[in-house]
Design a protein around this motif. Structure first.
Motif, PDB file in Angstrom:
ATOM      1  N   GLY A 176       0.801  -1.222   0.000  1.00 26.20           N
ATOM      2  CA  GLY A 176       0.000   0.000   0.000  1.00 26.20           C
ATOM      3  C   GLY A 176       0.826   1.261   0.000  1.00 26.20           C
ATOM      4  N   LEU A 177       2.144   1.170   0.067  1.00 25.05           N
ATOM      5  CA  LEU A 177       3.028   2.333   0.010  1.00 25.05           C
ATOM      6  C   LEU A 177       4.056   2.069  -1.087  1.00 25.05           C
ATOM      7  CD1 LEU A 177       3.845   5.061   1.246  1.00 25.05           C
ATOM      8  CD2 LEU A 177       5.344   3.807   2.820  1.00 25.05           C
ATOM      9  N   TYR A 178       4.139   2.974  -2.080  1.00 26.40           N
ATOM     10  CA  TYR A 178       4.961   2.749  -3.269  1.00 26.40           C
ATOM     11  C   TYR A 178       5.653   4.047  -3.649  1.00 26.40           C
ATOM     12  CZ  TYR A 178       1.017  -0.511  -3.407  1.00 26.40           C
ATOM     13  OH  TYR A 178       0.045  -1.401  -3.077  1.00 26.40           O
ATOM     14  N   TYR A 179       6.769   3.843  -4.397  1.00 26.98           N
ATOM     15  CA  TYR A 179       7.363   5.005  -5.060  1.00 26.98           C
ATOM     16  C   TYR A 179       7.814   4.568  -6.444  1.00 26.98           C
ATOM     17  CZ  TYR A 179      12.065   3.187  -3.984  1.00 26.98           C
ATOM     18  OH  TYR A 179      13.189   2.407  -3.897  1.00 26.98           O
ATOM     19  N   GLN A 180       7.968   5.552  -7.308  1.00 19.98           N
ATOM     20  CA  GLN A 180       8.366   5.282  -8.694  1.00 19.98           C
ATOM     21  C   GLN A 180       8.988   6.545  -9.253  1.00 19.98           C
ATOM     22  OE1 GLN A 180       5.697   3.087 -11.468  1.00 19.98           O
ATOM     23  NE2 GLN A 180       5.791   4.941 -12.735  1.00 19.98           N
ATOM     24  N   VAL A 181      10.089   6.342 -10.016  1.00 20.77           N
ATOM     25  CA  VAL A 181      10.769   7.441 -10.700  1.00 20.77           C
ATOM     26  C   VAL A 181      10.740   7.124 -12.173  1.00 20.77           C
ATOM     27  CG1 VAL A 181      12.889   8.798 -10.888  1.00 20.77           C
ATOM     28  CG2 VAL A 181      12.242   7.790  -8.681  1.00 20.77           C
ATOM     29  N   SER A 182      10.156   8.010 -12.992  1.00 23.00           N
ATOM     30  CA  SER A 182       9.946   7.734 -14.414  1.00 23.00           C
ATOM     31  C   SER A 182      10.368   8.938 -15.237  1.00 23.00           C
ATOM     32  CB  SER A 182       8.467   7.423 -14.706  1.00 23.00           C
ATOM     33  OG  SER A 182       7.970   6.452 -13.818  1.00 23.00           O
ATOM     34  N   ALA A 183      10.700   8.641 -16.506  1.00 23.22           N
ATOM     35  CA  ALA A 183      11.030   9.702 -17.461  1.00 23.22           C
ATOM     36  C   ALA A 183      10.765   9.159 -18.857  1.00 23.22           C
ATOM     37  CB  ALA A 183      12.474  10.148 -17.327  1.00 23.22           C
ATOM     38  N   PRO A 184      10.419   9.993 -19.795  1.00 22.22           N
ATOM     39  CA  PRO A 184      10.165   9.515 -21.169  1.00 22.22           C
ATOM     40  C   PRO A 184      11.419   8.871 -21.758  1.00 22.22           C
ATOM     41  CG  PRO A 184       9.304  11.744 -20.867  1.00 22.22           C
ATOM     42  CD  PRO A 184      10.134  11.441 -19.664  1.00 22.22           C
ATOM     43  N   GLY A 185      11.244   7.666 -22.285  1.00 18.41           N
ATOM     44  CA  GLY A 185      12.341   6.947 -22.923  1.00 18.41           C
ATOM     45  C   GLY A 185      13.321   6.338 -21.962  1.00 18.41           C
ATOM     46  N   GLN A 186      13.055   6.351 -20.661  1.00 15.19           N
ATOM     47  CA  GLN A 186      13.961   5.808 -19.669  1.00 15.19           C
ATOM     48  C   GLN A 186      13.277   4.660 -18.919  1.00 15.19           C
ATOM     49  OE1 GLN A 186      17.137   6.825 -19.335  1.00 15.19           O
ATOM     50  NE2 GLN A 186      16.867   8.445 -20.903  1.00 15.19           N
ATOM     51  N   GLU A 187      14.098   3.772 -18.450  1.00 10.38           N
ATOM     52  CA  GLU A 187      13.595   2.657 -17.677  1.00 10.38           C
ATOM     53  C   GLU A 187      13.170   3.165 -16.296  1.00 10.38           C
ATOM     54  OE1 GLU A 187      12.605  -1.371 -17.171  1.00 10.38           O
ATOM     55  OE2 GLU A 187      13.230  -0.243 -18.952  1.00 10.38           O
ATOM     56  N   PRO A 188      11.894   2.936 -15.864  1.00 16.30           N
ATOM     57  CA  PRO A 188      11.444   3.448 -14.560  1.00 16.30           C
ATOM     58  C   PRO A 188      12.147   2.718 -13.424  1.00 16.30           C
ATOM     59  CG  PRO A 188       9.777   2.014 -15.496  1.00 16.30           C
ATOM     60  CD  PRO A 188      10.828   2.173 -16.566  1.00 16.30           C
ATOM     61  N   TYR A 189      12.295   3.455 -12.346  1.00 12.78           N
ATOM     62  CA  TYR A 189      12.878   2.921 -11.133  1.00 12.78           C
ATOM     63  C   TYR A 189      11.776   2.965 -10.070  1.00 12.78           C
ATOM     64  CZ  TYR A 189      15.831   2.619  -6.977  1.00 12.78           C
ATOM     65  OH  TYR A 189      16.400   2.238  -5.779  1.00 12.78           O
ATOM     66  N   PHE A 190      11.424   1.811  -9.470  1.00 14.44           N
ATOM     67  CA  PHE A 190      10.275   1.773  -8.558  1.00 14.44           C
ATOM     68  C   PHE A 190      10.594   0.871  -7.374  1.00 14.44           C
ATOM     69  CE2 PHE A 190       9.683  -0.935 -12.259  1.00 14.44           C
ATOM     70  CZ  PHE A 190       9.588  -2.185 -11.717  1.00 14.44           C
ATOM     71  N   SER A 191       9.754   0.985  -6.382  1.00  9.85           N
ATOM     72  CA  SER A 191       9.939   0.229  -5.144  1.00  9.85           C
ATOM     73  C   SER A 191       9.532  -1.225  -5.349  1.00  9.85           C
ATOM     74  CB  SER A 191       9.106   0.848  -4.010  1.00  9.85           C
ATOM     75  OG  SER A 191       7.723   0.732  -4.311  1.00  9.85           O
ATOM     76  N   ARG A 192      10.081  -2.092  -4.492  1.00  8.31           N
ATOM     77  CA  ARG A 192       9.787  -3.509  -4.586  1.00  8.31           C
ATOM     78  C   ARG A 192       8.309  -3.783  -4.268  1.00  8.31           C
ATOM     79  NH1 ARG A 192      12.634  -8.229  -4.596  1.00  8.31           N
ATOM     80  NH2 ARG A 192      11.639 -10.044  -3.575  1.00  8.31           N
ATOM     81  N   SER A 193       7.695  -2.851  -3.520  1.00 12.69           N
ATOM     82  CA  SER A 193       6.294  -3.055  -3.139  1.00 12.69           C
ATOM     83  C   SER A 193       5.351  -3.012  -4.351  1.00 12.69           C
ATOM     84  CB  SER A 193       5.867  -1.992  -2.118  1.00 12.69           C
ATOM     85  OG  SER A 193       6.072  -0.686  -2.650  1.00 12.69           O
ATOM     86  N   LEU A 194       5.781  -2.392  -5.444  1.00 13.07           N
ATOM     87  CA  LEU A 194       4.958  -2.384  -6.651  1.00 13.07           C
ATOM     88  C   LEU A 194       4.967  -3.749  -7.340  1.00 13.07           C
ATOM     89  CD1 LEU A 194       5.623   1.091  -8.348  1.00 13.07           C
ATOM     90  CD2 LEU A 194       3.436   0.178  -7.585  1.00 13.07           C
ATOM     91  N   TRP A 195       6.024  -4.521  -7.132  1.00 10.06           N
ATOM     92  CA  TRP A 195       6.205  -5.862  -7.661  1.00 10.06           C
ATOM     93  C   TRP A 195       6.152  -5.843  -9.186  1.00 10.06           C
ATOM     94  CZ3 TRP A 195       8.580  -9.610  -5.590  1.00 10.06           C
ATOM     95  CH2 TRP A 195       8.471 -10.907  -6.066  1.00 10.06           C
ATOM     96  N   ASP A 196       5.075  -6.294  -9.836  1.00  9.25           N
ATOM     97  CA  ASP A 196       5.026  -6.315 -11.294  1.00  9.25           C
ATOM     98  C   ASP A 196       4.071  -5.265 -11.850  1.00  9.25           C
ATOM     99  OD1 ASP A 196       2.755  -7.399 -10.342  1.00  9.25           O
ATOM    100  OD2 ASP A 196       2.706  -9.134 -11.698  1.00  9.25           O
ATOM    101  N   ARG A 197       3.852  -4.186 -11.069  1.00 10.57           N
ATOM    102  CA  ARG A 197       2.962  -3.121 -11.523  1.00 10.57           C
ATOM    103  C   ARG A 197       3.723  -1.805 -11.579  1.00 10.57           C
ATOM    104  NH1 ARG A 197      -1.779  -3.540  -7.226  1.00 10.57           N
ATOM    105  NH2 ARG A 197       0.101  -3.523  -5.893  1.00 10.57           N
ATOM    106  N   GLN A 198       3.142  -0.851 -12.262  1.00 14.19           N
ATOM    107  CA  GLN A 198       3.705   0.483 -12.343  1.00 14.19           C
ATOM    108  C   GLN A 198       2.601   1.516 -12.127  1.00 14.19           C
ATOM    109  OE1 GLN A 198       5.880   1.207 -15.927  1.00 14.19           O
ATOM    110  NE2 GLN A 198       7.005  -0.728 -15.847  1.00 14.19           N
ATOM    111  N   LEU A 199       3.026   2.648 -11.595  1.00 15.07           N
ATOM    112  CA  LEU A 199       2.071   3.739 -11.440  1.00 15.07           C
ATOM    113  C   LEU A 199       1.824   4.405 -12.780  1.00 15.07           C
ATOM    114  CD1 LEU A 199       3.462   5.409  -8.156  1.00 15.07           C
ATOM    115  CD2 LEU A 199       1.524   3.827  -8.377  1.00 15.07           C
ATOM    116  N   ALA A 200       0.598   4.866 -12.967  1.00 17.99           N
ATOM    117  CA  ALA A 200       0.275   5.567 -14.212  1.00 17.99           C
ATOM    118  C   ALA A 200       1.117   6.826 -14.310  1.00 17.99           C
ATOM    119  CB  ALA A 200      -1.208   5.908 -14.234  1.00 17.99           C
TER     120      ALA A 200
END
Length: 489
Positions: free
Chosen positions: A108-132
């Motif tokens: 229930g607590l997640y973080y994600q770092v994203s940029a166009p054309g870059q591989e996102p960096y996210f927390s393990r708590s997201l597992w196989d999902r990504q934030l919109a």
């Protein structure tokens, strides 16, 4: 013919009297004052509590949400502070965030770092999902919003079916994000921290439940208080009803129980009305008694003469009938004045009445000169008919017993209108001025009259709380009659 009329008068049947008590008609009402006051109070209480509760709910919900966002923003600032660009241009953390929930899938607590054309960096708590992630806009400042969308699952981190089934559904997420350009990176990175709203919604639910219960209890208490206040405030009116019932039962003559200041004027007016009605009833009883006593002697004389078959029976009947007529006229005049006095709006213009009497007396005594003087806008608290009768008697007496001149002066003094009627006759000796007001007294029997004029004037004037007195005229040398009546203007 006279005997036939007398027989018809005696034998004519009187209209039947309805001796059965008619049932009292129920009084028409316009509803209950208590119900009106309680409904108005309840309506305002509900309206104000609803508006106040809605406003308070908004304030508290905003405060709780702001506190929730502050916690997430703190994590976001820590995430930005620990981020740096790796050798391949990717974003890495130089230290792990302390919250253990970032390591638990579906916590229930997640973080994600994203940029166009870059591989996102996210927390393990997201597992196989990504934030919109939407790249259309830029969030140079911290932006908080709600979302329930995830991007499609990616196969980068394959998981067993057991792990996937154990991953809970987060529902609505509260997301805080900000776009940051890290040193050594040509692109803008979007830092996002999301937390499930379940905890926030639970707090808001408890808060609203507490608000609803508290305001419902408060509203109920206020309505009960308004009802008690209404019943307590209107209780003196019930006391007035009880006192009136006691008066109807003959246990009291007026309302004597102390009343509140707001009700006291009404009670005073009611007591005044009762006293006024009692005075009128007493006057009516006294008039009836006086009339019966006055008619008793003439009737006895007639009956004795008729029984003895006296030779002068006819003369006796005529003489005693005149006496009875004078008495009836006198008491009828008083009864009319008493009945008309009950009107608080009774008023008469002085000058039209004076001119009317002057014309009538001028027709009867053409040799008499009548002069009048005074303001023409005066009014008195007297019925016009009674004013005409008093002025008519006084001016006619002045014309009848005077020497040919009558002077009438009208003026206003201390709330009274004063009439001065003067003549140039011989006047009345001071020791006989009191007797002239007695019924049937005539100082000059050589002129026609009943001897009731001055008595009627005195009685009618006193009924209207006025006075009449006799004096000597300094200008004309005859009698001066001073009549004072309450002014109406």
């Amino acid at each position: 013919m006279a005997e036939a009329d007398a027989a018809n008068f005696v034998t004519a049947p009187l209209p039947a009297l309805d001796l059965e008590a008619r049932p009292a008609q129920p009084m028409r009402t316009t509803g209950s004052l208590s119900r009106r006051m309680i409904l108005i109070a309840a309506g305002w209480i509900l309206l104000l509590l609803t508006g106040g509760g809605f406003a308070l709910d908004q304030v508290l919900t905003t405060a709780v949400t702001r506190n929730f966002d502050d916690q997430i923003e703190y994590v976001l600032q820590s995430l930005i502070a620990s981020a740096e660009v790796g050798p391949m241009g990717e974003v890495i953390n130089n230290r792990e965030l302390a919250d253990q929930r970032f390591l638990e899938p579906g916590s229930g607590l997640y973080y994600q770092v994203s940029a166009p054309g870059q591989e996102p960096y996210f927390s393990r708590s997201l597992w196989d999902r990504q934030l919109a992630y939407g790249s259309v806009h830029r969030d140079r400042e911290i932006h908080a919003y709600d979302s329930d969308q995830f991007v499609d699952k990616t196969p980068r981190k394959p998981a067993s079916d057991a792990v996937a089934d154990e991953t809970p559904h987060d529902g609505m997420l509260r997301i805080v994000e900000r776009d940051v350009k890290l040193p050594g990176s040509p692109v803008w990175w979007r830092f996002q921290v999301a937390q499930s709203r379940s905890g926030l919604d639970a707090q808001i639910k408890v808060l609203r439940k507490t608000l609803v219960r508290s305001f419902a209890l408060l509203g109920f208490g206020l309505i009960v208080m308004a009802a008690l206040q209404t019943f307590y405030g209107l209780w003196p009116l019930r006391k007035v009803r009880e006192e009136i019932a006691r008066m109807r039962a003959g246990k009291a003559r007026q309302i004597e129980r102390p009343m509140p200041i707001e009700v006291a004027p009404m009670v005073e007016e009611l007591n005044g009305l009762i006293a006024h009605n009692e005075r009128q009833a007493e006057e009516a009883r006294r008039h009836a008694g006086n009339l019966a006593h006055a008619l008793k002697t003439p009737l006895t004389v007639i009956m004795n003469a008729a029984t003895a078959q006296a030779d002068d029976l006819g003369e006796t009947v005529v003489r005693e009938a005149r006496t009875m007529r004078r008495q009836v006229d006198h008491h009828l005049a008083r009864a009319r004045a008493v009945g008309r006095r009950g009107s608080a709006h009774s008023r008469a213009d002085v000058w039209p009445s004076l001119e009317s009497v002057e014309r009538a007396v001028g027709v009867l005594y053409r040799h008499v000169r009548i002069d009048t003087d005074g303001p023409r806008d005066l009014q008195v608290h007297v019925e016009r008919q009674d004013l005409d009768e008093m002025l008519g008697n006084l001016i006619e007496n002045a014309a009848k017993y005077g020497g040919g001149s009558v002077f009438v002066t009208v003026s206003k003094h201390s709330g009274f209108v004063e009439f001065l009627i003067e003549d140039d006759g011989v006047g009345i000796p001071e020791e006989q001025r009191i007797r002239i007001f007695d019924r049937g007294v005539r100082l000059d029997s050589g002129k026609p009259g009943t001897g009731l004029g001055m008595a009627i004037v005195r009685d009618v004037a006193e009924i209207y709380e006025g006075t009449v007195s006799l004096e000597e005229s300094e200008d004309l040398g005859g009698l001066l009659v001073r009549l004072r009546l309450p002014a109406a203007n």
